[in-house]
Design an enzyme around this catalytic site. Structure first.
Site, PDB file in Angstrom:
ATOM      1  N   GLY A 100       0.792  -1.215   0.000  1.00  0.00           N
ATOM      2  CA  GLY A 100       0.000   0.000   0.000  1.00  0.00           C
ATOM      3  C   GLY A 100       0.828   1.270   0.000  1.00  0.00           C
ATOM      4  O   GLY A 100       0.285   2.373  -0.017  1.00  0.00           O
ATOM      5  N   GLY A 102       2.902   2.251  -2.366  1.00  0.00           N
ATOM      6  CA  GLY A 102       3.007   2.853  -3.690  1.00  0.00           C
ATOM      7  C   GLY A 102       4.017   2.204  -4.630  1.00  0.00           C
ATOM      8  O   GLY A 102       4.438   2.824  -5.604  1.00  0.00           O
ATOM      9  N   LYS A 103       4.385   0.935  -4.395  1.00  0.00           N
ATOM     10  CA  LYS A 103       5.331   0.247  -5.285  1.00  0.00           C
ATOM     11  C   LYS A 103       4.744   0.073  -6.679  1.00  0.00           C
ATOM     12  O   LYS A 103       5.341   0.473  -7.677  1.00  0.00           O
ATOM     13  CB  LYS A 103       5.697  -1.144  -4.733  1.00  0.00           C
ATOM     14  CG  LYS A 103       6.419  -1.133  -3.422  1.00  0.00           C
ATOM     15  CD  LYS A 103       6.723  -2.536  -2.951  1.00  0.00           C
ATOM     16  CE  LYS A 103       5.489  -3.378  -2.633  1.00  0.00           C
ATOM     17  NZ  LYS A 103       4.685  -2.864  -1.530  1.00  0.00           N
ATOM     18  N   SER A 104       3.557  -0.536  -6.745  1.00  0.00           N
ATOM     19  CA  SER A 104       2.966  -0.815  -8.055  1.00  0.00           C
ATOM     20  C   SER A 104       2.586   0.478  -8.753  1.00  0.00           C
ATOM     21  O   SER A 104       2.702   0.588  -9.977  1.00  0.00           O
ATOM     22  CB  SER A 104       1.730  -1.704  -7.912  1.00  0.00           C
ATOM     23  OG  SER A 104       2.071  -2.885  -7.233  1.00  0.00           O
ATOM     24  N   TYR A 105       2.140   1.460  -7.988  1.00  0.00           N
ATOM     25  CA  TYR A 105       1.803   2.753  -8.595  1.00  0.00           C
ATOM     26  C   TYR A 105       3.049   3.347  -9.247  1.00  0.00           C
ATOM     27  O   TYR A 105       2.996   3.875 -10.348  1.00  0.00           O
ATOM     28  CB  TYR A 105       1.245   3.698  -7.532  1.00  0.00           C
ATOM     29  CG  TYR A 105       0.902   5.067  -8.068  1.00  0.00           C
ATOM     30  CD1 TYR A 105      -0.319   5.292  -8.700  1.00  0.00           C
ATOM     31  CD2 TYR A 105       1.803   6.123  -7.958  1.00  0.00           C
ATOM     32  CE1 TYR A 105      -0.625   6.541  -9.215  1.00  0.00           C
ATOM     33  CE2 TYR A 105       1.505   7.374  -8.463  1.00  0.00           C
ATOM     34  CZ  TYR A 105       0.283   7.578  -9.094  1.00  0.00           C
ATOM     35  OH  TYR A 105      -0.007   8.809  -9.604  1.00  0.00           O
ATOM     36  N   ASP A 249       8.830  -5.509  -8.991  1.00  0.00           N
ATOM     37  CA  ASP A 249       7.867  -5.013  -8.003  1.00  0.00           C
ATOM     38  C   ASP A 249       7.888  -6.035  -6.863  1.00  0.00           C
ATOM     39  O   ASP A 249       7.344  -7.127  -6.982  1.00  0.00           O
ATOM     40  CB  ASP A 249       6.482  -4.923  -8.677  1.00  0.00           C
ATOM     41  CG  ASP A 249       5.432  -4.253  -7.814  1.00  0.00           C
ATOM     42  OD1 ASP A 249       5.680  -4.026  -6.613  1.00  0.00           O
ATOM     43  OD2 ASP A 249       4.350  -3.953  -8.348  1.00  0.00           O
ATOM     44  N   GLY A 252       5.252  -7.017  -0.481  1.00  0.00           N
ATOM     45  CA  GLY A 252       5.165  -6.057   0.625  1.00  0.00           C
ATOM     46  C   GLY A 252       6.179  -6.378   1.719  1.00  0.00           C
ATOM     47  O   GLY A 252       6.266  -7.511   2.167  1.00  0.00           O
TER      48      GLY A 252
END
Ligand code: ADP
Ligand code: MG
Length: 608
Positions: A100, A102-105, A249, A252
């Site tokens: 949550g 912001g890695k994938s973003y 990516d 988490g």
């Protein structure tokens, strides 16, 4: 040549809806390259500060002059690495951080204007440059593979055959660690690569849904291999440069500390985190060696699949960058501080990148020599143990180190081989040689055949495919009633689409139109009946099968129920009905993030 340090950036995202509702405080400040964090419980305690190559302030919006947009992040990190790749270096970007954060973003982003992440922007630039520079003297080829590492197993995200079973990670004396049978697909345009990414992300969702897991627990590794062939017009001699662009990516990072807090996570074992924990150990060992200015004695690359495969990118032949994603909220203080410390350690790693000049020509030469040597060895062993159909034994997992192998073709140093081992290695070398000798046309044909196979398989599962093949994003049919898959990971949400055809659409495990798996799913679970209503609209009714647990909007359903647009059916895999009665505004689905998808997530996790 002296090495270059790993480029390390941190990026802080805006508050999410929940944090805003809870009136969270921002504990992260940035000034230039420096990032500070304040302990919310001890505000008078001195703040801790860290300096990185980049501190991206994305907590506010475009109107803030300090704001770091997706474009700015790409230009600071991605564009530079792409340049290096065109020079012939291996390059790598790792996105690290708590789920949550912001890695994938940052890596993938979304399809909206200005929201595309580093990967799509890099791909666009790559093809623009290939188009601009390609000529009769210079030709480029681009190949892509996309895999997922979950519980120490590698899954190919680009081939339907990769579903389920894990691929073997092997070590070849000349190639180093590699994934056997991982598909490497030829791409000729941005559209091609976007389509592959899209279908890879879908495959990730299918797997996560099937395993009742979440994609945030797996690592996604996209590799783009860029080859440039240059013919000298005078001498007619060809030279080749090959570089591998690895875009990772990571899972988490919070799992590294909190694994085993719930039954399910405990069962999945330390495996999920083994790769991430080992990555931490590898980074610490490399950083420590650098601090003491000595050659590292032992780096535990082999202890996990991820670090084994990324060996070159971590302290080897690569230009590497890490982007650590930070949550701004006070409640995440501990995790954010640990991410900052991790990023700080990474700064000390140095890599030694070299231009990969004519690697294939050299490899083929060395492989030929290796094959000749192995044939000779096998002739000496008589009678041969292994026939042509001999099934090679599994490699030992990377955790148990295979016998030490020599570097760069010094095969004479290898320990003596048994006939079976020699036969296996011969087959492996011959397979690699055949792959290297494949022509570009053959590669394209193979890619196309796989694409058709993938589409056939997905449509068999009832998943509708995008018809335009153009940009990334979700294809939503306006006319037919359909189910969309909602995922707690907003990037994955709505990746899957299931049509409800006229008449009956059966759902379950066996002999059905829409196949689901996971606990609580019966062979025949439920069915959707789609019929025209009195004024020509489409009426969809959901009928649970005997004994099956079916929920609509959180209520157990035992009788046939007429569905409305926007209904949620968590028990059948977090699916949401959308239908055509709503011609203009789309049905009430919150676009990404909070809203109804998270509502679904909650009811879903309550099942566990
Ligand atoms: P991760 O991959 O680290 O688990 P995500 O990238 O999925 O996290 O981010 C979680 C949520 O926060 C998503 O809804 C995403 O769109 C949003 N988000 C993350 N970073 C940013 C940012 N820099 N700007 C705007 N939204 C962001
Ligand atoms: Mg993610």
């Amino acid at each position: 040549m002296s090495g270059a340090s790993v480029t390390v950036a941190v990026r802080v995202r805006p508050f999410n809806t929940r944090e805003t509702q809870q009136q969270s405080k921002c504990v992260v400040q940035m000034c230039g390259n420096t990032t500070c964090i304040t302990n919310p419980k001890l505000p008078n305690d001195s703040t801790k500060s860290f300096t990185f190559d980049h501190s991206f302030w994305s907590h506010t919006s475009e109107s803030d002059p300090h704001f770091a947009s997706q474009l700015r992040v790409y230009e600071s990190i991605g564009a530079e690495l792409l340049l290096q790749a065109f020079h012939g270096y291996n390059v790598c970007v790792l996105a690290y951080g708590q789920t949550g954060a912001g890695k994938s973003y940052t890596m993938m982003g979304t399809a909206e204007p200005g929201q595309r992440g580093l990967i799509p922007q890099l791909c666009e630039d790559l093809f623009a440059r290939v188009a601009k520079e390609g000529s009769s003297e210079v030709s480029f080829s681009v190949e892509v593979s996309y895999m997922e590492i979950y519980c120490e197993r590698v899954r190919d995200l680009l081939t339907p055959r990769g579903r389920g079973g894990g691929l073997r990670v092997r070590e070849h004396p000349l190639l180093g660690p590699y994934v056997q049978d991982l598909s490497r697909l030829a791409v000729t345009s941005l559209g091609d690569i976007a389509e592959l990414l899209d279908s890879g992300n879908k495959a990730r969702t299918v797997a996560a849904t099937a395993m009742n897991a979440s994609s945030s627990r797996s690592h996604a590794v996209l590799s783009i291999v860029l080859s440039q062939r240059r013919r000298d017009p005078l001498s007619q001699l060809c030279s080749e440069k090959v570089s591998r662009i690895s875009l990772v990516d990571l899972a988490g990072s919070e799992r590294a500390d909190h694994a085993g807090t719930s039954g399910l996570r405990l069962k999945e074992g330390a495996n999920i985190n083994k790769s991430l924990t080992t990555l931490g150990k590898v980074i610490s060992a490399l950083a420590e060696a650098q601090n003491k200015r000595k050659k590292p004695d032992f780096i535990p690359y082999r202890d996990s699949v991820l670090t084994w495969l990324l060996k070159e990118n971590l302290g080897g032949n690569s230009r590497t960058a890490m982007i650590a994603a930070l949550s701004p909220a006070d409640i995440n203080y501990e995790e954010t501080l640990s991410t900052l410390r991790y990023a700080d350690r990474t700064r000390h790693i140095r890599c030694h990148a070299v231009v990969n000049e004519d690697p294939n020509a050299r490899l083929i030469r060395e492989l030929r020599r290796e094959v000749a040597r192995l044939r000779e060895l096998l002739r000496a062993h008589a009678p041969p143990l292994a026939g042509p159909d001999h099934e090679p034994p599994n490699d030992p997992p990377p955790a148990e180190p295979p016998p030490p192998t020599a570097v760069n073709g010094a095969t004479e140093l290898l320990p003596p081989l048994s006939a079976a081992e020699a036969m296996e290695r011969l087959q492996e070398s011959e397979r690699i040689m055949a792959e290297l000798n494949e022509t570009w046309e053959q590669k394209l044909q193979r890619t196309e055949a796989l694409r058709m196979e993938r589409e056939a398989l997905l449509s068999e599962m009832g998943v509708a495919l995008r018809e335009d093949g153009g940009t990334m994003g979700v294809f939503t049919p306006k006319k037919t009633p359909h189910l969309v898959n909602l995922n707690e990971d907003p990037l994955m949400s709505e990746c899957l689409l299931y049509h409800i055809k006229d008449g009956v659409t059966r759902v379950g495990r066996v002999d059905v139109d829409i196949k689901l798996s996971g606990p609580h799913i019966e062979d025949q679970h439920c069915l959707f009946r789609s019929q025209p209503g009195p004024i020509g609209e489409v009426v969809v009714t959901l009928e649970p099968c005997e004994g099956a647990e079916v929920y609509v909007n959180g209520q157990r359903v035992t009788e046939p129920l007429e569905l409305q647009s926007g209904c949620r059916t968590p028990r059948t895999g977090r699916r949401q009905l959308r239908s055509r009665e709503s011609p203009s505004p789309p049905p009430p689905v919150a676009p990404g993030g909070a809203g109804s998808p998270s509502g679904c997530t909650r009811s879903h996790s309550a099942e566990r």
